[in-house]
Design an enzyme around this catalytic site. Structure first.
Site, PDB file in Angstrom:
ATOM      1  N   ALA A 162       0.831  -1.209   0.000  1.00  0.00           N
ATOM      2  CA  ALA A 162       0.000   0.000   0.000  1.00  0.00           C
ATOM      3  C   ALA A 162       0.863   1.255   0.000  1.00  0.00           C
ATOM      4  O   ALA A 162       0.596   2.227  -0.727  1.00  0.00           O
ATOM      5  CB  ALA A 162      -0.938  -0.012   1.196  1.00  0.00           C
ATOM      6  N   TYR A 163       1.891   1.241   0.805  1.00  0.00           N
ATOM      7  CA  TYR A 163       2.795   2.389   0.917  1.00  0.00           C
ATOM      8  C   TYR A 163       3.561   2.596  -0.380  1.00  0.00           C
ATOM      9  O   TYR A 163       3.629   3.724  -0.909  1.00  0.00           O
ATOM     10  CB  TYR A 163       3.752   2.133   2.071  1.00  0.00           C
ATOM     11  CG  TYR A 163       4.717   3.245   2.384  1.00  0.00           C
ATOM     12  CD1 TYR A 163       4.268   4.485   2.841  1.00  0.00           C
ATOM     13  CD2 TYR A 163       6.092   3.048   2.265  1.00  0.00           C
ATOM     14  CE1 TYR A 163       5.155   5.501   3.153  1.00  0.00           C
ATOM     15  CE2 TYR A 163       6.994   4.059   2.588  1.00  0.00           C
ATOM     16  CZ  TYR A 163       6.524   5.279   3.028  1.00  0.00           C
ATOM     17  OH  TYR A 163       7.409   6.279   3.345  1.00  0.00           O
ATOM     18  N   ALA A 164       4.125   1.524  -0.918  1.00  0.00           N
ATOM     19  CA  ALA A 164       4.898   1.614  -2.153  1.00  0.00           C
ATOM     20  C   ALA A 164       4.040   2.105  -3.310  1.00  0.00           C
ATOM     21  O   ALA A 164       4.477   2.926  -4.124  1.00  0.00           O
ATOM     22  CB  ALA A 164       5.510   0.262  -2.487  1.00  0.00           C
TER      23      ALA A 164
END
Length: 251
Positions: free
Chosen positions: A153-155
């Protein structure tokens, strides 16, 4: 004259961590800084610290997940300061799960605190940045560039930010507005807590960093942000600067 003398800067997530380090570095170079954060206690404490150097600097409490009100942040700063020179989109929250385990809620958190505020604040800031021939500094991560496990999700949100930054650099170059990205590896409060909890693993990671340490918030990350906000970087746009001690070397 200081590098950012009388420049007006908005920094999201500026109450502490990397954002706080950037804020401190910028006020010491003459900037008026508006830090935006949801943490009121930390925000007020940072406001006092910044105002001791730059009296017009301010704290604005805002929940970046409330996307409809993001334009009010820019309006408030321009109303109080008369202009906007630099937008720093630093804030981002996320949870770590494998792609298989990642939920819609996890994606909503990462994009809702990172990508969407970055996008909408850039939209809100552009008319004012055109007037000042200003700058945007967005934030990426080695987690996205390398494809680090459990960071789906962050990437995804960080790489989306890199994508719109490059588009904006092309679209806004004719207006004299430059847009760049910092991908940091910083000695943040989270890293410090991790170092205490898992010292052996921390040492393994540090030993793999070519320069042998995590970057200092103000002296390392903040100084690069000062450079990108200053006239010294006026011929740089659309670039990702890896401020990570050599951990990721882009080809």
């Amino acid at each position: 004259m200081s590098k950012l003398q009388d420049k007006v800067v908005i920094i999201t997530g500026g109450a502490g961590g990397i954002g706080g380090g950037i804020a401190k570095a910028m006020v010491k170079e003459g900037a008026v800084v508006a830090i935006v954060d949801v943490n009121e206690e930390m925000g007020q404490a940072m406001e006092k610290e910044l105002q001791a150097i730059s009296p017009k600097s301010m704290f604005i409490k805002a929940d970046l997940m409330d996307h409809k009100n993001l334009f009010k942040i820019v309006d408030t700063v321009v109303e109080k300061c008369g202009k906007l020179d630099v937008l720093v989109n630093n804030a981002h929250a996320s949870r770590q799960f494998t792609i298989e385990e990642t939920s819609q809620e996890d994606l909503d958190l990462s994009f809702g605190t990172g990508f969407y505020p970055t996008f909408y604040l850039m939209q809100a800031a552009l008319p004012h940045l055109k007037e000042t021939k200003g700058s945007v500094i967005n934030f990426a991560s080695g987690a996205g560039i390398r494809g680090q496990e459990t960071q789906g999700a962050y990437a995804a949100a960080k790489e989306a930010i890199r994508g719109i930054s490059r588009v904006a650099a092309n679209e806004w170059g004719p207006f004299g507005v430059n847009v760049n990205i910092i991908s940091p590896l910083a000695n943040s409060p989270g890293v410090q807590a991790w170092a205490k909890a898992q010292p052996e693993y921390y040492e393994q990671v540090v030993n793999k960093i070519p320069l042998g340490r995590f970057g200092e918030l103000e002296e390392d990350i903040g100084r690069v942000a000062v450079f990108l906000a200053s006239e010294d970087s006026r011929y740089i746009t659309g670039q990702t600067l890896m401020v990570d001690g050599g951990s990721v070397m882009l080809s």
